[in-house]
Design a protein around this motif. Structure first.
Motif, PDB file in Angstrom:
ATOM      1  N   PRO A   1       0.836  -1.207   0.000  1.00  0.00           N
ATOM      2  CA  PRO A   1       0.000   0.000   0.000  1.00  0.00           C
ATOM      3  C   PRO A   1       0.868   1.253   0.000  1.00  0.00           C
ATOM      4  CG  PRO A   1       0.121  -0.892   2.208  1.00  0.00           C
ATOM      5  CD  PRO A   1       0.841  -1.870   1.316  1.00  0.00           C
ATOM      6  N   ASP A   2       0.271   2.380  -0.359  1.00  0.00           N
ATOM      7  CA  ASP A   2       0.994   3.647  -0.328  1.00  0.00           C
ATOM      8  C   ASP A   2       1.500   3.924   1.089  1.00  0.00           C
ATOM      9  OD1 ASP A   2       0.372   4.004  -2.972  1.00  0.00           O
ATOM     10  OD2 ASP A   2      -1.361   5.296  -2.599  1.00  0.00           O
ATOM     11  N   GLY A   3       2.724   4.400   1.184  1.00  0.00           N
ATOM     12  CA  GLY A   3       3.283   4.779   2.473  1.00  0.00           C
ATOM     13  C   GLY A   3       3.813   3.628   3.300  1.00  0.00           C
ATOM     14  N   TYR A   4       3.872   2.426   2.721  1.00  0.00           N
ATOM     15  CA  TYR A   4       4.283   1.247   3.485  1.00  0.00           C
ATOM     16  C   TYR A   4       5.701   1.407   4.036  1.00  0.00           C
ATOM     17  CZ  TYR A   4       5.254  -3.686   4.548  1.00  0.00           C
ATOM     18  OH  TYR A   4       5.594  -4.860   5.176  1.00  0.00           O
ATOM     19  N   LEU A   5       6.657   1.744   3.177  1.00  0.00           N
ATOM     20  CA  LEU A   5       8.044   1.845   3.626  1.00  0.00           C
ATOM     21  C   LEU A   5       8.218   2.956   4.657  1.00  0.00           C
ATOM     22  CD1 LEU A   5      10.067   1.363   0.306  1.00  0.00           C
ATOM     23  CD2 LEU A   5       9.564  -0.334   2.076  1.00  0.00           C
ATOM     24  N   ARG A   6       7.582   4.088   4.414  1.00  0.00           N
ATOM     25  CA  ARG A   6       7.706   5.220   5.333  1.00  0.00           C
ATOM     26  C   ARG A   6       7.156   4.859   6.723  1.00  0.00           C
ATOM     27  NH1 ARG A   6       5.378   8.480   2.287  1.00  0.00           N
ATOM     28  NH2 ARG A   6       3.308   8.444   3.232  1.00  0.00           N
ATOM     29  N   THR A   7       5.980   4.233   6.753  1.00  0.00           N
ATOM     30  CA  THR A   7       5.368   3.830   8.024  1.00  0.00           C
ATOM     31  C   THR A   7       6.210   2.775   8.723  1.00  0.00           C
ATOM     32  OG1 THR A   7       3.151   4.323   7.199  1.00  0.00           O
ATOM     33  CG2 THR A   7       3.302   2.832   9.094  1.00  0.00           C
TER      34      THR A   7
ATOM     35  N   VAL B   1       9.497   2.050   8.464  1.00  0.00           N
ATOM     36  CA  VAL B   1      10.777   2.530   8.988  1.00  0.00           C
ATOM     37  C   VAL B   1      10.557   3.453  10.183  1.00  0.00           C
ATOM     38  CG1 VAL B   1      12.849   3.857   8.451  1.00  0.00           C
ATOM     39  CG2 VAL B   1      11.948   2.231   6.785  1.00  0.00           C
ATOM     40  N   ARG B   2       9.518   4.288  10.126  1.00  0.00           N
ATOM     41  CA  ARG B   2       9.210   5.132  11.281  1.00  0.00           C
ATOM     42  C   ARG B   2       8.929   4.284  12.521  1.00  0.00           C
ATOM     43  NH1 ARG B   2       4.875   7.521   9.576  1.00  0.00           N
ATOM     44  NH2 ARG B   2       3.410   6.247  10.773  1.00  0.00           N
TER      45      ARG B   2
ATOM     46  N   LEU C   1       9.948   1.210  13.040  1.00  0.00           N
ATOM     47  CA  LEU C   1      11.201   0.557  13.412  1.00  0.00           C
ATOM     48  C   LEU C   1      12.038   1.481  14.297  1.00  0.00           C
ATOM     49  CD1 LEU C   1      12.555  -2.209  12.467  1.00  0.00           C
ATOM     50  CD2 LEU C   1      13.934  -0.794  10.954  1.00  0.00           C
ATOM     51  N   LEU C   2      12.120   2.741  13.924  1.00  0.00           N
ATOM     52  CA  LEU C   2      12.927   3.689  14.681  1.00  0.00           C
ATOM     53  C   LEU C   2      12.275   4.063  16.007  1.00  0.00           C
ATOM     54  CD1 LEU C   2      14.042   6.043  11.753  1.00  0.00           C
ATOM     55  CD2 LEU C   2      15.336   4.186  12.826  1.00  0.00           C
ATOM     56  N   GLU C   3      10.954   4.216  16.020  1.00  0.00           N
ATOM     57  CA  GLU C   3      10.260   4.622  17.244  1.00  0.00           C
ATOM     58  C   GLU C   3      10.277   3.535  18.311  1.00  0.00           C
ATOM     59  OE1 GLU C   3       6.970   7.725  15.281  1.00  0.00           O
ATOM     60  OE2 GLU C   3       6.388   5.692  15.888  1.00  0.00           O
ATOM     61  N   THR C   4      10.175   2.277  17.895  1.00  0.00           N
ATOM     62  CA  THR C   4      10.076   1.168  18.852  1.00  0.00           C
ATOM     63  C   THR C   4      11.431   0.585  19.222  1.00  0.00           C
ATOM     64  OG1 THR C   4       9.813  -0.462  17.084  1.00  0.00           O
ATOM     65  CG2 THR C   4       7.794   0.529  17.985  1.00  0.00           C
TER      66      THR C   4
END
Length: 329
Positions: A89-95, A97-98, A100-103
């Motif tokens: 889906p649109d935005g998959y990589l952005r969501t 990686v975000r 991954l970094l937040e958790t």
């Protein structure tokens, strides 16, 4: 992206990746197995048209070896596994990686959002996302974000994959689960988020569905042998049901034969063994009537057969899994 016999879906799947709006830049590595269709030619054409695509050979055709070859070729510190017939889906990589970094997780992933086109596929998709089908695993049914044993596909920190030695190439099925187990055992976090949903097309025929789940069951037994501490009631439900139904059928048929052959008096009573498969059949039929009411009539009518194929094939695979499958080479 491990790719094998994906002539029908590869171009669409690749297009969904290349359309991702990700500010950090990315590459797509296609690990192509020995396909029987035009998959390799399509992969080469796609790579020639876009410099972000690299093609590497995967002679074994297996997912684990494909992923190891792709990881070795990839240049970036984050690795996303994508199926050759998945539609990001649109935005998959952005969501991803975000998250991954937040958790601080080593791997994040979301939901295998099964969607069917034909009535049979719609029935399979319903079963895959229902607790009475594949159980209550979040990567099938959804749920709240949090730590998980495994996730669908997965967005990994490359360092975590390399720390545990990469994918185990003796695992022909459940290779993601096995890798995530070793990553967790090394002290890292696997994180599920419902914000990541990837469309999945279920098997289109009863035979293909039964074969798929028979293989799943066989390799889940491998996981159980290697890591007995991971066995739980959800994994044992299908094998137990399969064993009981098979026993009930054998006893029931013996009892019916005994009625007409003058067997000892107790033998005809074995016919009551047929109660077990009848109760199971009533159970899956009731589940279809009560829980699958939102499906079109044609799909709902196929749900009992789909559930039986999934449960019994998985159970038969688990019960008949040979010990040689668990041997590391």
């Amino acid at each position: 992206m491990p790719v094998l016999n994906e002539e029908r879906h590869l171009a669409d799947s690749v297009a969904r990746v290349l359309e991702q709006e990700y500010p950090g830049g990315f590459e797509l590595v296609l690990a192509v197995g020995p396909s029987k269709d035009r998959t390799e030619a399509i992969a080469r054409d796609l790579a020639a048209a876009d410099s972000r695509i690299t093609v590497v050979p995967n002679p074994s055709g297996q997912i684990a070896s494909a992923m190891n070859a792709a990881v070795k070729t990839a240049r970036h510190p984050i690795i996303t596994r994508i199926d050759g017939h998945a539609l990001l889906p649109d935005g998959y990589l952005r969501t991803a990686v975000r998250t991954l970094l937040e958790t601080g997780a080593a791997d994040v992933g979301g939901v295998m959002a099964a969607e069917g086109i034909t009535p049979f596929q719609q029935a399979v998709a319903w079963a895959m996302t229902s607790p009475v089908g594949l159980g209550a695993a979040a990567n099938h049914t959804g749920g709240a974000a949090g730590p998980a044993d495994t996730v669908y596909l997965g967005v990994y920190r490359r360092q975590a994959i390399e720390q545990v030695g990469g994918y185990d190439e003796t695992m022909l099925i459940a290779e993601d689960w096995e890798l995530n187990y070793r990553i967790r055992a090394a002290g890292h976090l696997i994180w599920f988020t419902p914000d990541l949903r990837v469309t999945y097309r279920p098997r289109a025929s009863l035979g293909a569905l039964a074969k798929q789940h028979f293989r799943y069951g066989r390799w889940r037994r491998v996981v159980a042998r290697r890591y007995p501490e991971t066995v739980n009631t959800r994994y044992l439900a299908a094998p137990i049901a399969t064993a009981l139904i098979a026993t009930g059928l054998v006893l029931g048929v013996a009892g019916l034969i005994g009625v007409g052959t003058g067997a000892p008096a107790f033998v005809p009573y074995l016919g009551f063994g047929l109660v077990i498969p009848f109760v199971y059949a009533a159970g899956v039929s009731g589940a279809a009537m009560v829980l699958a009411g939102d499906l079109p009539a044609g799909a709902r009518a196929r749900v009992p057969l789909v559930l039986a194929a999934m449960h019994l094939s998985w159970g038969a695979g688990f019960l008949t899994s040979p010990r040689r499958l668990a041997q590391r080479r």
